[in-house]
Design a protein around this motif. Structure first.
Motif, short mmCIF file in Angstrom:
data_model
loop_
_atom_site.label_atom_id
_atom_site.label_comp_id
_atom_site.label_asym_id
_atom_site.label_seq_id
_atom_site.Cartn_x
_atom_site.Cartn_y
_atom_site.Cartn_z
N VAL A 182 15.90 -26.24 43.80
CA VAL A 182 15.10 -25.44 42.64
C VAL A 182 13.66 -25.19 43.31
O VAL A 182 13.02 -25.86 43.99
CB VAL A 182 14.80 -26.57 41.58
CG1 VAL A 182 13.80 -26.06 40.55
CG2 VAL A 182 15.95 -26.92 41.12
N GLN A 184 19.37 -31.70 39.59
CA GLN A 184 20.72 -32.51 39.57
C GLN A 184 21.77 -31.79 39.59
O GLN A 184 23.03 -32.08 39.61
CB GLN A 184 20.56 -33.48 38.15
CG GLN A 184 19.40 -34.67 38.26
CD GLN A 184 19.61 -35.23 36.84
OE1 GLN A 184 20.24 -35.22 35.93
NE2 GLN A 184 18.21 -35.88 36.93
N MET A 185 21.65 -30.25 39.49
CA MET A 185 22.92 -29.49 39.55
C MET A 185 23.32 -29.02 40.88
O MET A 185 23.88 -28.01 41.08
CB MET A 185 22.56 -28.23 38.77
CG MET A 185 22.35 -28.42 37.43
SD MET A 185 21.99 -26.85 36.24
CE MET A 185 22.04 -27.51 34.64
N ASP A 186 22.94 -30.01 41.82
CA ASP A 186 23.38 -29.80 43.27
C ASP A 186 22.80 -28.29 43.57
O ASP A 186 23.57 -27.34 44.34
CB ASP A 186 24.80 -29.74 43.36
CG ASP A 186 25.34 -30.19 44.87
OD1 ASP A 186 24.43 -30.75 45.72
OD2 ASP A 186 26.59 -29.73 45.38
N SER A 187 21.82 -27.99 43.11
CA SER A 187 21.19 -26.67 43.53
C SER A 187 19.64 -26.86 44.24
O SER A 187 18.96 -28.05 43.55
CB SER A 187 20.83 -25.85 42.50
OG SER A 187 22.16 -25.32 41.91
N ASP A 233 13.51 -31.64 37.15
CA ASP A 233 14.40 -32.75 37.70
C ASP A 233 15.70 -32.77 37.35
O ASP A 233 16.71 -32.85 38.14
CB ASP A 233 13.87 -34.05 37.33
CG ASP A 233 12.35 -34.48 37.90
OD1 ASP A 233 12.29 -34.05 39.20
OD2 ASP A 233 11.60 -35.21 37.44
N PHE A 234 15.99 -31.98 36.06
CA PHE A 234 17.14 -31.82 35.51
C PHE A 234 18.06 -30.88 36.25
O PHE A 234 19.28 -30.90 36.65
CB PHE A 234 17.11 -31.64 33.97
CG PHE A 234 18.70 -31.15 33.36
CD1 PHE A 234 19.57 -32.25 32.99
CD2 PHE A 234 18.67 -29.77 33.16
CE1 PHE A 234 20.68 -31.96 32.48
CE2 PHE A 234 19.81 -29.49 32.53
CZ PHE A 234 20.79 -30.59 32.31
N LEU A 235 17.40 -29.68 36.52
CA LEU A 235 18.02 -28.53 37.24
C LEU A 235 18.27 -28.99 38.63
O LEU A 235 19.17 -28.53 39.16
CB LEU A 235 16.77 -27.39 37.45
CG LEU A 235 16.74 -26.75 35.99
CD1 LEU A 235 15.65 -25.75 36.02
CD2 LEU A 235 18.15 -26.15 35.23
N ILE A 278 17.93 -22.28 42.38
CA ILE A 278 17.42 -21.92 40.95
C ILE A 278 15.95 -21.65 40.96
O ILE A 278 15.08 -22.27 41.41
CB ILE A 278 17.73 -22.98 39.86
CG1 ILE A 278 18.95 -23.23 39.61
CG2 ILE A 278 17.07 -22.75 38.62
CD1 ILE A 278 19.51 -24.68 39.23
#
Length: 176
Positions: free
Chosen positions: A42, A37-40, A33-35, A3
């Motif tokens: 960043v 957590q999407m197993d991606s 931090d939220f992004l 991302i």
């Protein structure tokens, strides 16, 4: 998936100083931090340096500045994007989206634009009561302002959600 996050603190489409702080505010609320957590992975590319929007500029000049900034954003995305990446632009006014739309088209992606907003942002110079280019983003992207830029997406690829406030000319253009 990677991302990519790009701050686009623009006031070119709507010259209000406060909207310039949107990328900073979104980062401060924990967006990255939220992004993550999407197993991606960043990658934060920081904020693109942009000139301020000026109410004193005539509307055609303001539109040209919006398009020029969008072209710079497009070029950035074309440099960093790889197949499967998510390009995530955060910014000030609605013109934040234009460069991402342009980049996706230039990269050859088959995509729809999902526009979640109270407004259609489908005005032209002739239909806009305010003359603010941030209300013309989708009209620019579809080529309704050919003096400013060619269209990069067909109008049938637009999905407008939550629209509840359209100007009369904008309503006509959308129905056409």
């Amino acid at each position: 998936m990677t991302i990519h996050v790009l701050g686009f603190p623009t006031t070119l489409g709507l010259p209000r100083h406060a909207v310039r702080h949107a990328p900073e505010a979104l980062r401060a609320t924990g967006l990255l931090d939220f992004l993550g957590q999407m197993d991606s992975r960043v990658i934060d590319h920081g904020d693109m340096a942009l000139p301020p929007g000026l109410r004193s500029d005539p509307v055609p000049v303001r539109i040209a500045k919006v398009v020029e900034a969008a072209r710079r954003q497009q070029q950035h995305w074309q440099r960093v994007a790889r197949p499967g990446d998510l390009l995530f632009t955060i910014g000030g006014d609605h013109s934040t989206s234009l460069g991402t739309i342009m980049a996706l088209a230039a990269l050859g992606y088959d995509f729809d634009v999902v526009w979640v907003d109270a407004h259609g942002d489908f005005n032209t110079v002739e239909t806009s009561p305010s003359g603010n280019p941030h209300g013309m983003v989708l009209a620019l992207a579809t080529g309704l302002l050919p003096d400013a830029m060619d269209g990069v997406i067909r109008p049938d690829r637009l999905r407008l959600w939550g629209i509840r406030d359209l100007d009369p000319g904008e309503r006509r253009l959308l129905s056409e």
